[in-house]
Design a protein around this motif. Structure first.
Motif, PDB file in Angstrom:
ATOM      1  N   TRP A  11       0.839  -1.210   0.000  1.00  0.00           N
ATOM      2  CA  TRP A  11       0.000   0.000   0.000  1.00  0.00           C
ATOM      3  C   TRP A  11       0.870   1.255   0.000  1.00  0.00           C
ATOM      4  N   ALA A  12       1.899   1.278   0.871  1.00  0.00           N
ATOM      5  CA  ALA A  12       2.782   2.441   0.951  1.00  0.00           C
ATOM      6  C   ALA A  12       3.520   2.656  -0.376  1.00  0.00           C
ATOM      7  N   GLU A  13       3.965   1.578  -0.991  1.00  0.00           N
ATOM      8  CA  GLU A  13       4.668   1.692  -2.271  1.00  0.00           C
ATOM      9  C   GLU A  13       3.754   2.262  -3.352  1.00  0.00           C
ATOM     10  N   LYS A  14       2.499   1.807  -3.381  1.00  0.00           N
ATOM     11  CA  LYS A  14       1.538   2.304  -4.365  1.00  0.00           C
ATOM     12  C   LYS A  14       1.229   3.778  -4.128  1.00  0.00           C
ATOM     13  N   GLU A  15       1.000   4.167  -2.863  1.00  0.00           N
ATOM     14  CA  GLU A  15       0.613   5.541  -2.554  1.00  0.00           C
ATOM     15  C   GLU A  15       1.761   6.535  -2.740  1.00  0.00           C
ATOM     16  N   THR A  16       3.002   6.062  -2.715  1.00  0.00           N
ATOM     17  CA  THR A  16       4.155   6.963  -2.898  1.00  0.00           C
ATOM     18  C   THR A  16       4.795   6.780  -4.272  1.00  0.00           C
ATOM     19  N   GLY A  18       5.955   4.263  -5.759  1.00  0.00           N
ATOM     20  CA  GLY A  18       7.102   3.373  -5.786  1.00  0.00           C
ATOM     21  C   GLY A  18       8.336   3.862  -5.064  1.00  0.00           C
ATOM     22  N   LEU A  19       8.257   5.036  -4.435  1.00  0.00           N
ATOM     23  CA  LEU A  19       9.447   5.597  -3.790  1.00  0.00           C
ATOM     24  C   LEU A  19       9.721   4.994  -2.426  1.00  0.00           C
ATOM     25  N   VAL A  20       8.677   4.714  -1.654  1.00  0.00           N
ATOM     26  CA  VAL A  20       8.831   4.076  -0.339  1.00  0.00           C
ATOM     27  C   VAL A  20       8.336   2.637  -0.461  1.00  0.00           C
ATOM     28  N   LYS A  21       9.253   1.695  -0.389  1.00  0.00           N
ATOM     29  CA  LYS A  21       8.911   0.301  -0.650  1.00  0.00           C
ATOM     30  C   LYS A  21       8.715  -0.521   0.615  1.00  0.00           C
ATOM     31  N   GLU A  22       9.288  -0.111   1.733  1.00  0.00           N
ATOM     32  CA  GLU A  22       9.184  -0.909   2.950  1.00  0.00           C
ATOM     33  C   GLU A  22       9.100  -0.003   4.168  1.00  0.00           C
ATOM     34  N   LEU A  41       2.504  10.235   2.110  1.00  0.00           N
ATOM     35  CA  LEU A  41       2.502  11.552   1.481  1.00  0.00           C
ATOM     36  C   LEU A  41       3.426  11.498   0.275  1.00  0.00           C
ATOM     37  N   TYR A  42       2.934  11.945  -0.875  1.00  0.00           N
ATOM     38  CA  TYR A  42       3.728  11.937  -2.105  1.00  0.00           C
ATOM     39  C   TYR A  42       3.686  13.321  -2.739  1.00  0.00           C
ATOM     40  N   PHE A  43       4.839  13.796  -3.191  1.00  0.00           N
ATOM     41  CA  PHE A  43       4.929  15.117  -3.808  1.00  0.00           C
ATOM     42  C   PHE A  43       5.859  15.046  -5.009  1.00  0.00           C
ATOM     43  N   LYS A  44       5.413  15.587  -6.132  1.00  0.00           N
ATOM     44  CA  LYS A  44       6.272  15.715  -7.304  1.00  0.00           C
ATOM     45  C   LYS A  44       6.041  17.091  -7.898  1.00  0.00           C
ATOM     46  N   GLY A  45       7.095  17.895  -7.949  1.00  0.00           N
ATOM     47  CA  GLY A  45       6.965  19.264  -8.445  1.00  0.00           C
ATOM     48  C   GLY A  45       8.038  19.597  -9.455  1.00  0.00           C
ATOM     49  N   ALA A  46       7.650  20.303 -10.504  1.00  0.00           N
ATOM     50  CA  ALA A  46       8.602  20.784 -11.506  1.00  0.00           C
ATOM     51  C   ALA A  46       8.954  22.225 -11.179  1.00  0.00           C
ATOM     52  N   TRP A  47      10.241  22.563 -11.282  1.00  0.00           N
ATOM     53  CA  TRP A  47      10.643  23.937 -11.026  1.00  0.00           C
ATOM     54  C   TRP A  47       9.901  24.884 -11.952  1.00  0.00           C
ATOM     55  N   THR A 208      11.541  18.258  -8.170  1.00  0.00           N
ATOM     56  CA  THR A 208      11.675  17.458  -6.955  1.00  0.00           C
ATOM     57  C   THR A 208      10.629  16.363  -6.937  1.00  0.00           C
ATOM     58  N   GLU A 209      11.049  15.184  -6.505  1.00  0.00           N
ATOM     59  CA  GLU A 209      10.111  14.105  -6.233  1.00  0.00           C
ATOM     60  C   GLU A 209      10.346  13.673  -4.794  1.00  0.00           C
ATOM     61  N   ALA A 210       9.280  13.630  -4.014  1.00  0.00           N
ATOM     62  CA  ALA A 210       9.439  13.332  -2.600  1.00  0.00           C
ATOM     63  C   ALA A 210       8.275  12.500  -2.109  1.00  0.00           C
ATOM     64  N   ALA A 211       8.547  11.698  -1.086  1.00  0.00           N
ATOM     65  CA  ALA A 211       7.492  10.883  -0.493  1.00  0.00           C
ATOM     66  C   ALA A 211       7.843  10.597   0.956  1.00  0.00           C
ATOM     67  N   ALA A 212       6.809  10.378   1.754  1.00  0.00           N
ATOM     68  CA  ALA A 212       7.011   9.961   3.137  1.00  0.00           C
ATOM     69  C   ALA A 212       5.870   9.043   3.519  1.00  0.00           C
TER      70      ALA A 212
END
Length: 261
Positions: A11-16, A18-22, A41-47, A208-212
């Motif tokens: 679930w975490a991998e899907k919601e982020t 693929g950035l947070v796998k475990e 929490l997932y964030f992807k932003g273009a400058w 930036t691509e970020a996830a928590a």
């Protein structure tokens, strides 16, 4: 228990994306586990203004231990949101605005001294409304301007940290346990055993691509400079992603080694 952990991690991998796998490490769920609270929490932003990757070059990044490493640095000749304060500078890089009114920016807090990160962190944590008083509001002409590409992945079990800050009751089972959260007679016997948090962030020329993901079992003025201002992030610094309309900080951290991701 292993199947439950696997399901939460999927679930975490899907919601982020693929950035947070475990988010739940092996052994964190056993037969005594009754509930798992999870969020992601997932964030992807273009400058708003991307960097020209052909101008990215390797320079020295100075580490806190006195050594240095070669790191790819991005650069630009365009005016930037930069302010200089006593002992540090702040850079703001806006992201492109989406369809709603929210406006996101990444801020870099760079100490003047190469080993000045601990002093800067202490200042940030001790001064009331530090952010409100230390964010750049206008573009200025820059001289030498370089920030490193970096990628960070970090995981931690945070219950000890929270207990150290005085948050005790959720971990003790006293005072009714989790009865206010769980609509069941068993709620008063439940307590939080562990809280796991894992984060990922990558900064490059495009944005930036970020996830928590986590699971729980007086206004200061900047120094006005008429000349060009340099901003060379070639030593440890603090970064954060902030929604500027509300002031909500989505992600924050510090970069000690841009290659240690």
């Amino acid at each position: 228990a292993a199947e439950v952990s696997r399901e939460v991690n999927m679930w975490a991998e899907k919601e982020t994306n693929g950035l947070v796998k475990e988010v739940l490490p092996p052994g964190s769920v056993d037969n005594s586990t009754r509930l798992i609270f999870a969020n992601a929490l997932y964030f992807k932003g273009a400058w708003n203004e991307t960097f020209d990757s052909s101008k990215t070059k390797d320079y020295d990044f100075h580490l806190l231990n006195g050594g240095s490493i070669k790191v790819p640095f991005m650069t630009s000749k365009k005016n930037q949101f930069v302010s200089a304060f006593d002992g540090f500078k702040v850079l703001g890089l806006p992201y492109k605005q989406g369809e709603d009114k929210r406006r996101f920016s990444m801020y870099f807090f760079l100490p003047d001294a190469k080993d000045g990160l601990p002093t800067l962190l202490e200042k940030m944590g001790s001064e009331s409304k530090f952010l409100d008083h230390h964010l750049p509001s206008q573009r200025v002409e820059v001289g030498d301007f370089r920030i490193p590409r970096f990628k960070i992945s970090f995981g931690i079990e945070v219950s000890k940290v929270l207990k150290g800050l005085g948050l005790v009751l959720p971990f003790s089972g006293e005072g009714g346990g989790l009865a206010e959260m769980v609509d069941s007679p068993v709620g008063k016997n439940l307590y939080v055993s562990s809280i796991f948090q894992k984060s990922f962030i990558e900064v490059n020329e495009e944005g930036t691509e970020a996830a928590a993901a986590s699971a729980a079992t007086v206004v200061l003025r900047s120094i006005v400079l008429s000349d060009k201002i340099d901003f060379v992030a070639d030593h440890p610094f603090v970064f954060m992603i902030r929604e500027d309309m509300t002031g909500l900080v989505m992600f924050t951290g510090h970069v000690l080694n841009p290659l240690a991701g």
